[in-house]
Scaffold this motif. Structure first.
Motif, mmCIF file in Angstrom:
data_model
loop_
_atom_site.group_PDB
_atom_site.id
_atom_site.type_symbol
_atom_site.label_atom_id
_atom_site.label_comp_id
_atom_site.label_asym_id
_atom_site.label_seq_id
_atom_site.Cartn_x
_atom_site.Cartn_y
_atom_site.Cartn_z
ATOM 1 N N GLU A 30 0.830 -1.215 0.000
ATOM 2 C CA GLU A 30 0.000 0.000 0.000
ATOM 3 C C GLU A 30 0.862 1.262 0.000
ATOM 4 N N SER A 33 2.771 1.643 -3.303
ATOM 5 C CA SER A 33 1.903 2.069 -4.408
ATOM 6 C C SER A 33 1.536 3.548 -4.279
ATOM 7 N N LYS A 34 1.396 4.032 -3.060
ATOM 8 C CA LYS A 34 1.130 5.468 -2.868
ATOM 9 C C LYS A 34 2.352 6.292 -3.246
ATOM 10 N N HIS A 39 -1.459 1.657 -9.029
ATOM 11 C CA HIS A 39 -2.397 0.771 -8.338
ATOM 12 C C HIS A 39 -1.625 -0.373 -7.679
ATOM 13 N N SER A 41 -2.261 -3.523 -7.438
ATOM 14 C CA SER A 41 -2.180 -4.736 -8.253
ATOM 15 C C SER A 41 -1.142 -4.581 -9.370
ATOM 16 N N THR A 42 -1.007 -3.366 -9.906
ATOM 17 C CA THR A 42 0.027 -3.101 -10.910
ATOM 18 C C THR A 42 1.406 -3.224 -10.285
#
Length: 129
Positions: A30, A33-34, A39, A41-42
């Motif tokens: 998380e 990705s931020k 995303h 999942s990417t």
């Protein structure tokens, strides 16, 4: 005396490198990705493919913030890099569809005409009387 100073400088650099490694910020999926603004999942797909620096020591993926930032810096596009665009006067085009082919031949037979001649009957029609 010089070698003593030299070796102490090397030891000091080694200590600083070691400290930077031990103080490295680790991120979960998380947070990573931020940071990268993609995303989760990417991010996982890229990590599995080995495109993004990551490790999975157990059940969870771990990302090191410095590694992600260095990876991101590697994606920068600089003026000296040609990434497919070309200069056309003041315009820069990024698509090959916009690029005009420069050839010596001014007119080429169209595919439509080519296929039409192939599909014509072997004998010509007789003119009506």
């Amino acid at each position: 005396m010089r070698s003593k100073t030299f070796t102490s400088d090397i030891a000091k650099e080694h200590r600083q490198d070691h400290e930077s490694l031990t103080l490295a910020q680790t991120l979960d999926v998380e947070a990573a990705s931020k940071l990268l603004r993609i995303h989760p999942s990417t991010l996982l797909a890229k990590a599995r493919a080995g495109e993004i620096p990551a490790a999975k020591p157990g059940k969870c993926w771990i990302f090191i913030e410095n590694d992600l930032l260095n990876w991101l810096r590697g994606l920068y596009i600089y003026k000296w890099q040609n990434v497919g665009g070309y200069q056309n006067g003041d315009e820069t085009t990024c698509s090959l569809k916009e690029k005009i082919a420069k050839t010596g031949i001014t007119s080429l037979p169209s595919k439509e005409k080519f296929y039409t001649t192939l599909l014509e009957p072997a004998t010509k029609k007789k003119p009506r009387k």
